[in-house]
Write a protein that holds these residues in place. Structure first.
Motif, PDB file in Angstrom:
ATOM      1  N   VAL A 171       0.848  -1.183   0.000  1.00 35.04           N
ATOM      2  CA  VAL A 171       0.000   0.000   0.000  1.00 35.04           C
ATOM      3  C   VAL A 171       0.887   1.237   0.000  1.00 35.04           C
ATOM      4  O   VAL A 171       1.714   1.423   0.892  1.00 35.04           O
ATOM      5  N   ILE A 172       0.732   2.090  -0.990  1.00 35.77           N
ATOM      6  CA  ILE A 172       1.609   3.248  -1.157  1.00 35.77           C
ATOM      7  C   ILE A 172       1.030   4.494  -0.517  1.00 35.77           C
ATOM      8  O   ILE A 172       1.719   5.225   0.186  1.00 35.77           O
ATOM      9  N   ASP A 173      -0.264   4.759  -0.720  1.00 38.30           N
ATOM     10  CA  ASP A 173      -0.824   6.016  -0.234  1.00 38.30           C
ATOM     11  C   ASP A 173      -2.336   5.911  -0.178  1.00 38.30           C
ATOM     12  O   ASP A 173      -2.948   5.053  -0.832  1.00 38.30           O
ATOM     13  N   ILE A 174      -2.942   6.782   0.602  1.00 38.51           N
ATOM     14  CA  ILE A 174      -4.393   6.943   0.671  1.00 38.51           C
ATOM     15  C   ILE A 174      -4.676   8.405   0.380  1.00 38.51           C
ATOM     16  O   ILE A 174      -4.221   9.292   1.105  1.00 38.51           O
ATOM     17  N   VAL A 175      -5.432   8.666  -0.711  1.00 37.30           N
ATOM     18  CA  VAL A 175      -5.609  10.026  -1.215  1.00 37.30           C
ATOM     19  C   VAL A 175      -7.091  10.382  -1.225  1.00 37.30           C
ATOM     20  O   VAL A 175      -7.914   9.591  -1.700  1.00 37.30           O
ATOM     21  N   LEU A 206      -7.038   2.923  10.346  1.00 34.72           N
ATOM     22  CA  LEU A 206      -6.437   1.612  10.583  1.00 34.72           C
ATOM     23  C   LEU A 206      -5.284   1.353   9.619  1.00 34.72           C
ATOM     24  O   LEU A 206      -4.230   0.837  10.017  1.00 34.72           O
ATOM     25  N   LEU A 207      -5.475   1.726   8.322  1.00 32.11           N
ATOM     26  CA  LEU A 207      -4.405   1.509   7.355  1.00 32.11           C
ATOM     27  C   LEU A 207      -3.185   2.371   7.656  1.00 32.11           C
ATOM     28  O   LEU A 207      -2.049   1.949   7.462  1.00 32.11           O
ATOM     29  N   LYS A 208      -3.421   3.572   8.162  1.00 37.06           N
ATOM     30  CA  LYS A 208      -2.310   4.472   8.459  1.00 37.06           C
ATOM     31  C   LYS A 208      -1.714   4.242   9.840  1.00 37.06           C
ATOM     32  O   LYS A 208      -0.680   4.846  10.173  1.00 37.06           O
ATOM     33  N   GLY A 209      -2.364   3.370  10.619  1.00 39.27           N
ATOM     34  CA  GLY A 209      -1.840   3.099  11.947  1.00 39.27           C
ATOM     35  C   GLY A 209      -1.988   4.257  12.904  1.00 39.27           C
ATOM     36  O   GLY A 209      -1.225   4.383  13.856  1.00 39.27           O
ATOM     37  N   GLU A 210      -3.009   5.099  12.662  1.00 39.39           N
ATOM     38  CA  GLU A 210      -3.173   6.280  13.502  1.00 39.39           C
ATOM     39  C   GLU A 210      -4.000   5.997  14.739  1.00 39.39           C
ATOM     40  O   GLU A 210      -3.932   6.738  15.719  1.00 39.39           O
ATOM     41  N   ASP A 211      -4.807   4.935  14.729  1.00 37.71           N
ATOM     42  CA  ASP A 211      -5.683   4.664  15.856  1.00 37.71           C
ATOM     43  C   ASP A 211      -5.847   3.169  16.006  1.00 37.71           C
ATOM     44  O   ASP A 211      -6.398   2.510  15.136  1.00 37.71           O
ATOM     45  N   LYS A 212      -5.376   2.632  17.121  1.00 39.49           N
ATOM     46  CA  LYS A 212      -5.508   1.196  17.361  1.00 39.49           C
ATOM     47  C   LYS A 212      -6.926   0.830  17.794  1.00 39.49           C
ATOM     48  O   LYS A 212      -7.406  -0.246  17.532  1.00 39.49           O
ATOM     49  N   GLU A 213      -7.620   1.737  18.504  1.00 39.51           N
ATOM     50  CA  GLU A 213      -8.976   1.461  18.963  1.00 39.51           C
ATOM     51  C   GLU A 213      -9.964   2.174  18.038  1.00 39.51           C
ATOM     52  O   GLU A 213     -10.488   3.226  18.332  1.00 39.51           O
TER      53      GLU A 213
END
Length: 825
Positions: free
Chosen positions: A594-598, A805-812
Motif C-alpha cells: 500500500v503506497i498512499d491513501i488520497v 487503521l491503514l495508516k496506523g493512527e488509531d488502534k482502537e
C-alpha cells in the motif's frame, strides 16, 4: 531535473502527436475531392490520380457530329476505344469504392473529380482546383494510326468500309485509326513523319489510354504540301455552348540543303483557322498563325477558344493556307482536338438530379452484386435494391460468379474481438497452470493466504477488522437502466434490420446472424463483468464462494452467514505475520504494498463513473448496427466507416484487457500527463526510467509495423501511395504507445474500483501489484513489465476508521462498521 525533463518531453510528444493526428483528419475531410455524381473519394488523403476517358455513348448528328450537351449517363462508364468512341469525357478521377473498382476490372468504383482543393496546389487544370472541365471532346485525331488502303479494298469516299469498322479519310486513300477523326474534306494533305511528329504511339501526349489501344501502326502528322490548295475541314460538329480547339502546329524549318530535306522550308504562307455555320458556304477566320512564330524544330501547342458566332449545332472548322509557294512552305498539324462545353447549369437541372438518383441506385446494385464493403444489404441477398434478382447480375461487367466468402470490416472487428478474448482466456489459463506447478509466475499477493473467518483475532494484539460496503439500491437501479439501455437499443435496431430483410424476401445470412450473436454475447459478458465487479449489482457468486476456505468449526447456518460476510466485506489485518488488505473474496493486498491513501471530491467520482459507462457500451454490436445507417439520409459512408473502425478498435482493445476500464485508464493517464506539480513530474520521470519501458516500446513498435504491413497487403487498390510512410508511422505510433504503457504501469492509472453509492467525497488507495515471472529465455524484465501500480476506490461505511487503521493512527477504531464473526450478532 533530468527525470522532470523526461516527463515534460513525454507529455509534449504525446500532445503534439494527438494534435497532428487530429489536424490530419480534419485536413483530410476538408480537402477531400468531390465528384460529379456526389461520391466522396475513398482513402486517406485521396487524390484524383486516375486519368479517365469515358465514352458518352450518345447519338450523333450528320457525319458524326454529337448532339449531347451534358454528362447524362445514369449507368456504368464505358472506357474510350479507338474504333468506336466519338464523344469522350476526359478528366481526373478518384476511387470512391476500391473494392468495386478492383472486382469489376476498373469499370466501376471511380468518378470524375469535380473539385479537388489539394490538386490546385499541384497545378491541376491550371491551378483552379476544378478537375472536371464540364464538357466533352467531340473531335480527336492524333494521326498515329493512318494507313494506306490497298487497292484490293476498293477505295471509297464513304466514311467507313464495307464492314463499318474502318474509317477512311476524305480522299479515300487512307484508313483512319480513330473513330473521332471526323474529316469531311482534305486537299493536298497526307499523313507522314516527314516533318516530324509531336507524339508517337509509344510516347503519347494523351494522359488517358483507350481500351483497345495497341502499338500497331506508325506515328505521323498531317502534312500540307502541293499546289493550288492546302486545307483540311472537319465534319459538322455540335458546339452550341462553345468550347475550344487545340492542336499542335509546325512550319518546316530552314535547312542548309533544302533539296535533300524531306520537309520543305516555309518562308511564307501563314495558316488560318476558320469556322463555318452554313455548310462551308462562307468562312470566318478566328485564328491566324504567322510563319515566323511557328517555324520551329518542334511542334508548338495552340489553343483557341471558339468565338460566340461559331456556337451552333452544325459548325465546321477548317485549317487553310491561303497563299504559299507551291514547291515549299510546308506545314503540319498534329494531335487535333475540339472540346465542347455542356450547357450552362447542366449540373443543377432537374434532369441531372434524376440521372443522379438512377445512377446511385445502379451503383448500389453493383456494390451488392460484387459484395463490396459499401453494400448496405446482406451479402447473401436474393434480390438487389431495385428488386432485380442476383441471377440478373451474373456476368455483371465481367464479374461471373466470383462472389466469395468475405468478411466485412464490422465482422472483422467482431470476430477479432472474439479471437482476442479466446487468446486472453488461454493466457489466463496458462498462468494458472504455471502457478499450480509451483512456478514463480504469479502475483506475489497470491502467495498470501486467503483469510478465513476464525476466532484468532480475539487473542491477537493486532487489529483485524471487517468493513461493509456502503451500497445504495437506488444507485444500482439507476446504473442497471443506464447500462442496459444502449445494449437493448442495438438489439432492437438489429432485429428491425432482420425483420425488414425478411419482409423484402431477403435473408440476413448465416454469417450475419453469427456475427450479431457473437457481438451480443461479448457485449453482454463485458456488461455483466462491469455490473458485478464495479457496481456490485450481484455478488461474486459460486466462483467467489468456492475460493474461500472456512474452518471446520464453522458449519451450518453460521457457515453460510460467515461466507456471505466475507464475500461482501473488506478486511484489514495488521498482524505482522499476515499484514494484508482483502477486498471481498478476491484480491489480497499486502499492506507493505500500500503506497498512499488520497482523498477525492465528488466530481472525481462522477468522472470515473462516466469512464466506466463508456467502457461498458456495446461496441461490438454497435459495429454491426452502424451498417444499417448506410442507407439513411444524411449519413455519409466515410463517416460511418470511420466510426465503425474507431468503435471496432475500442472493442478489440477492451477484449484485450479483459475489463471495461480502458477509458478510466485514459482519464487517469491524462490526469498525470497534464500534471504541473514538481512532485508528480518527478514521479513520471522516475517511472519513465524504470526497467521494462524500453522493452514494451520495442514490442508495440514491432506489432504496429506488422499490423500496418498486413493491412497494406490486404488493401488491394485501397492503398496506392505512401505505403512505407504508413508502416513507418505505425511503428512510431506503436513505439510512443509502448512508452506510454510502460510508463503508466509505474503510475496509479490501473483502476480497481467499486462504485456502490451516489457520487460523494471519499478516498482512494494506491498500491503496488507485484508479479514475478519465470526467467524463461532470459526474459528477466518480464517481472517489471507485468508489475504495476493500481488505484483502488472503495465505498465503505466507516471510511474514517478504515483510513485510520491503514495508516496506523488509531488502534482502537470505531467498530460501527465491523462485522461480527460469522453468524455471531
Amino acid at each position: 531535473r533530468f527525470a522532470v525533463g523526461l516527463s515534460w518531453a513525454l507529455s509534449f510528444v504525446t500532445v503534439a502527436t494527438s494534435v497532428a493526428i487530429a489536424a490530419a483528419v480534419l485536413w483530410n475531410d476538408r480537402t477531400s475531392p468531390l465528384t460529379v455524381w456526389g461520391h466522396r473519394c475513398h482513402g486517406w488523403f485521396p487524390s484524383c490520380d486516375i486519368e479517365a476517358c469515358v465514352d458518352t455513348g450518345v447519338a450523333t448528328s450528320e457525319k458524326g457530329g454529337s448532339s449531347s450537351e451534358k454528362l447524362g449517363m445514369p449507368w456504368a462508364y464505358r472506357r474510350c476505344t479507338l474504333s468506336r468512341t466519338v464523344d469522350k469525357v476526359v478528366g481526373k478521377a478518384c476511387l470512391y469504392d476500391g473494392q468495386l473498382y478492383e472486382r469489376t476490372g476498373g469499370a466501376l468504383g471511380y468518378d470524375f473529380c469535380f473539385s479537388a482543393p489539394r490538386e490546385a496546389e499541384k497545378g491541376m487544370d491550371g491551378g483552379s482546383g476544378v478537375a472536371f472541365q464540364e464538357g466533352a471532346y467531340i473531335f480527336e485525331d492524333d494521326f498515329d494510326r493512318w494507313s494506306v488502303v490497298p487497292k484490293i479494298d476498293g477505295v471509297s469516299t464513304n466514311s467507313s468500309d464495307s464492314n463499318g469498322d474502318a474509317i477512311l479519310d476524305p480522299t479515300g486513300k487512307f484508313r483512319i485509326g480513330m473513330a473521332s477523326a471526323i474529316w469531311s474534306e482534305m486537299t493536298n494533305a497526307g499523313v507522314s513523319d516527314a516533318c516530324g511528329v509531336h507524339s508517337t504511339i509509344d510516347n503519347s501526349t494523351r494522359p488517358y489510354l483507350f481500351a483497345d489501344e495497341n502499338k500497331d501502326g506508325s506515328a505521323g502528322a498531317l502534312i500540307f504540301s502541293g499546289v493550288h490548295f492546302r486545307h483540311a475541314t472537319t465534319a459538322s460538329l455540335n458546339v452550341a455552348h462553345g468550347g475550344h480547339v487545340e492542336f499542335h502546329l509546325k512550319f518546316a524549318p530552314i535547312t542548309p540543303n533544302e533539296k535533300k530535306a524531306r520537309c520543305k522550308t516555309a518562308y511564307g504562307g501563314d495558316v488560318r483557322l476558320s469556322y463555318s455555320i452554313d455548310k462551308g458556304t462562307s468562312w470566318i477566320a478566328f485564328g491566324n498563325y504567322p510563319v515566323y512564330l511557328y517555324r520551329n524544330p518542334t511542334f508548338t501547342a495552340v489553343k483557341e477558344p471558339i468565338p460566340r458566332g461559331a456556337w451552333g449545332n452544325h459548325t465546321q472548322f477548317r485549317w487553310i493556307q491561303p497563299a504559299f509557294e507551291p514547291l515549299r512552305d510546308w506545314w503540319a498539324i498534329d494531335d487535333v482536338r475540339i472540346f465542347r462545353h455542356f450547357h450552362v447549369g447542366w449540373k443543377d437541372s432537374q434532369e441531372f438530379d434524376l440521372d443522379k438518383q438512377q445512377r446511385l441506385g445502379y451503383f448500389r446494385d453493383a456494390q451488392c452484386a460484387v459484395d463490396t464493403e459499401m453494400c448496405e444489404l446482406f451479402p447473401n441477398d436474393h434480390t438487389s435494391g431495385t428488386g432485380e434478382s442476383n441471377e440478373d447480375h451474373d456476368g455483371f461487367l465481367g464479374y461471373h460468379g466470383q462472389r466469395k466468402f468475405r468478411l466485412k470490416s464490422y465482422e472483422i472487428f467482431v470476430f477479432g474481438s472474439l479471437l482476442v478474448t479466446i487468446a486472453r482466456i488461454g493466457y489466463d489459463v496458462l498462468v494458472k497452470v504455471i502457478s499450480s506447478q509451483k512456478h514463480d509466475f504469479q502475483h506475489l499477493s497470491l502467495r498470501h493466504r486467503v483469510p478465513s473467518v476464525t476466532g484468532d483475532e480475539e487473542t491477537s494484539p493486532f487489529a483485524r477488522k471487517q468493513f461493509s460496503y456502503e451500497i445504495h439500491k437506488g444507485w444500482q437501479a439507476f446504473n442497471v437502466i443506464l447500462f442496459m439501455g444502449p445494449l437493448l437499443f442495438t438489439v432492437w435496431r438489429q432485429s428491425q434490420t432482420f425483420i425488414a430483410a425478411a419482409s423484402d424476401g431477403r435473408g440476413p445470412g448465416l454469417l450475419n446472424v453469427c456475427s450479431s450473436l457473437v457481438a451480443f454475447v461479448l457485449d453482454a459478458c463485458s456488461l455483466g463483468h462491469l455490473m458485478e465487479k464495479v457496481i456490485r449489482v450481484s455478488l461474486d457468486g459460486m466462483k467467489a464462494r468456492s475460493s474461500v476456505v472456512l474452518p471446520e468449526s464453522v458449519s451450518g447456518s453460521n457457515k453460510e452467514a460467515s461466507l456471505q460476510a466475507l464475500i461482501d466485506s473488506v478486511e484489514v489485518d495488521t498482524d505482522p505475520d499476515s499484514s494484508y488488505l482483502r477486498v471481498g473474496a478476491g484480491a489480497v493486498i499486502p499492506l507493505s504494498d500500500v503506497i498512499d491513501i488520497v482523498p477525492y471530491a465528488a466530481p472525481y467520482y462522477c468522472a470515473v463513473h462516466f469512464c466506466v459507462f463508456l467502457g461498458g457500451l456495446p461496441y461490438n454490436s454497435a459495429c454491426i448496427v452502424l451498417r444499417s445507417y448506410l442507407v439513411s439520409p444524411g449519413w455519409r459512408y466515410d463517416v460511418v466507416r470511420a466510426a465503425t473502425r474507431i468503435i471496432g478498435t475500442i472493442a478489440v482493445a477492451r477484449s484485450l484487457t479483459g475489463r471495461p476500464d480502458i477509458f478510466i485508464r485514459a482519464f487517469l493517464g491524462l490526469e498525470w500527463l497534464f500534471a504541473v506539480s514538481i512532485d508528480r513530474r518527478d514521479e513520471i520521470g522516475r517511472a519513465l526510467k524504470r526497467r521494462g519501458v524500453v522493452e514494451t516500446m520495442w514490442y508495440t513498435a514491432t506489432i504496429g509495423a506488422l499490423l500496418s504491413a498486413l493491412i497494406v497487403a490486404l488493401s488491394g487498390e485501397g492503398i496506392k501511395r505512401g505505403k512505407g510512410i504508413l508502416i513507418g508511422g505505425s511503428a512510431l505510433l506503436g513505439a510512443l504507445l509502448g512508452v506510454l504503457v510502460g510508463t503508466t504501469r509505474n503510475l496509479p492509472v490501473d483502476p480497481h474500483v467499486y462504485l456502490t453509492k451516489w457520487p460523494s467525497r471519499g478516498h482512494y488507495i494506491v498500491y503496488h501489484e507485484r508479479v514475478r515471472c519465470p526467467c524463461l529465455f532470459n526474459f528477466a524484465y518480464c517481472t517489471d513489465m507485468h508489475s504495476r501500480q493500481r488505484l483502488l476506490i472503495l465505498n465503505l461505511h466507516d471510511m474514517l476508521a478504515f483510513r485510520s487503521l491503514l495508516k496506523g493512527e488509531d488502534k482502537e477504531v470505531s467498530m460501527g462498521a465491523i462485522f461480527a464473526k460469522g453468524g455471531q450478532d
